[in-house]
Write an enzyme that holds these catalytic residues in place. Structure first.
Site: not given
Ligand code: F3S
Length: 283
Positions: A12, A128
Site C-alpha cells: 500500500c 500501530e
Molecule cells: Fe497502508 Fe497507511 Fe493504509 S500503511 S494500509 S496506506 S494506513
C-alpha cells in the site's frame, strides 16, 4: 496477449513509502541505518536490507545504543515517548509513519488533551495500536471484541473519542461502536480505517471478472494474499497463486488471450515486476 496489472497490487502507499525510505537511506551509505521494528513482515525484504547494513532494533533499550546512526520509524508509527527518547539521546531519525496513522496520532493527542477518554478499536498487541496509545495524555482503552465493548464503563460525565486501527474490519468497527453508543456517553466517532485493503480486493475482483487467467502473487502464509486468491478464484476459475516467478507455470497460459496480475500487501514490487515482465515477454 493482454496483460493487466492491478494498480493496487503489492505494498500500500504507506508501506511502499516506508520501504523506499529505508532503501534510500541505505543507499546514502552515511553511517548505520536502523529500523525500529522490521520495516515490513516480509523476510526477503528484511534480509535484503540486512545485507545492505540495515539493522532491526526492537526495544527502547536497544534504541539508546543507536547513537551514530539514523533510525527509520516504520509505517505503523510509534508513541510520543519514542520521539522523546530519540530527541533526548540526540539520535537522528527519519519518520516514515504513514500519514494516515499520523492523522490518528494528532486526533488522539488533541482529544485526550481536551478531556476526552480515548477508545481505540483495534488489536492491542499490534505495533500501530501501541503507537496510537502512546499519544493519549490519559490511558486509552483498546477494544477488539464484542465482550470488551459490552464491559466498557466510564464515569458518566466523561466524553469519549473513538478511533480505529487503520486495518481493522469496517463492519466489525461499526458493530463495536454501536454497542458502546448504547451506553449513552457523549461520543465522538472518527472512523480512521484505511481503505487500501478494500481497494486492492475490489480491483482484483474487477480484473478477475474480465480476464481468462489470473495470477495472484504473495507469501503462502500471507492471509491477505489468500483472501485475494479466494476472491479472484470465484470470478476466474483459471487463477493461480504463486510466491515468486519460479512457481509460475507459463504453459498454463498458452491458449488464452488475457491475464491479470495482482499481489498481496507484503509482496515486494521487484517480484511483481519480474512476473509481469516474464508473462509479457513470453507471449
Ligand atoms: Fe497502508 Fe497507511 Fe493504509 S500503511 S494500509 S496506506 S494506513
Amino acid at each position: 496477449m493482454e496483460v493487466v496489472l492491478a494498480e493496487s497490487a503489492g505494498f500500500c502507499f504507506g508501506v511502499k513509502r516506508a520501504v523506499d525510505t529505508v532503501y534510500g537511506q541505505a543507499g546514502k551509505k552515511e553511517g548505520r541505518i536502523y529500523t525500529y521494528g522490521p520495516i515490513i513482515h516480509n523476510e526477503e525484504v528484511v534480509h535484503d536490507l540486512g545485507q545492505k547494513g540495515v539493522q532491526v532494533i526492537n526495544s527502547p533499550e536497544e534504541l539508546r545504543h543507536c547513537k551514530g546512526g539514523t533510525v527509520v520509524i516504520r509505517s505503523h508509527g510509534v508513541g510520543k515517548e519514542i520521539y522523546g527518547l530519540l530527541e533526548e539521546e540526540g539520535i537522528p531519525y527519519v519518520d516514515a509513519t504513514c500519514p494516515f496513522v499520523l492523522k490518528i496520532h494528532r486526533i488522539v493527542e488533541k482529544y485526550s488533551r481536551q478531556g476526552f477518554h480515548v477508545i481505540i478499536i483495534g488489536n492491542g498487541s499490534h505495533p500501530e495500536v501501541e503507537g496510537i496509545q502512546g499519544w493519549s495524555s490519559t490511558k486509552a482503552t483498546v477494544i477488539s471484541t464484542e465482550e470488551e465493548a459490552k464491559n466498557f464503563t466510564l464515569e458518566r460525565e466523561k466524553k469519549v473519542c473513538i478511533v480505529a486501527q487503520t486495518t481493522f474490519n469496517n463492519k466489525k468497527f461499526k458493530e463495536l461502536v454501536e454497542i458502546i453508543e448504547k451506553k449513552g456517553y457523549d461520543i465522538n466517532v472518527l472512523n480512521t480505517i484505511c481503505n487500501a485493503t478494500h481497494k486492492r480486493q475490489a480491483e482484483a475482483q474487477e480484473i478477475a471478472r474480465k480476464v481468462d487467467a489470473m495470477i495472484v502473487v504473495g507469501g503462502k502464509n500471507s492471509s491477505n494474499t489468500q483472501k485475494l486468491f479466494e476472491i479472484c478464484k470465484k470470478e476466474c476459475e483459471n487463477t493461480c497463486y504463486i510466491q515468486t516467478l519460479e512457481d509460475l507455470d507459463l504453459s498454463k497460459l498458452r491458449s488464452i488471450n488475457s491475464v491479470g496480475i495482482t499481489a498481496g500487501a507484503s509482496t515486494p514490487n521487484k517480484i511483481i515486476e519480474e512476473v509481469q515482465k516474464n508473462v509479457r515477454n513470453e507471449f
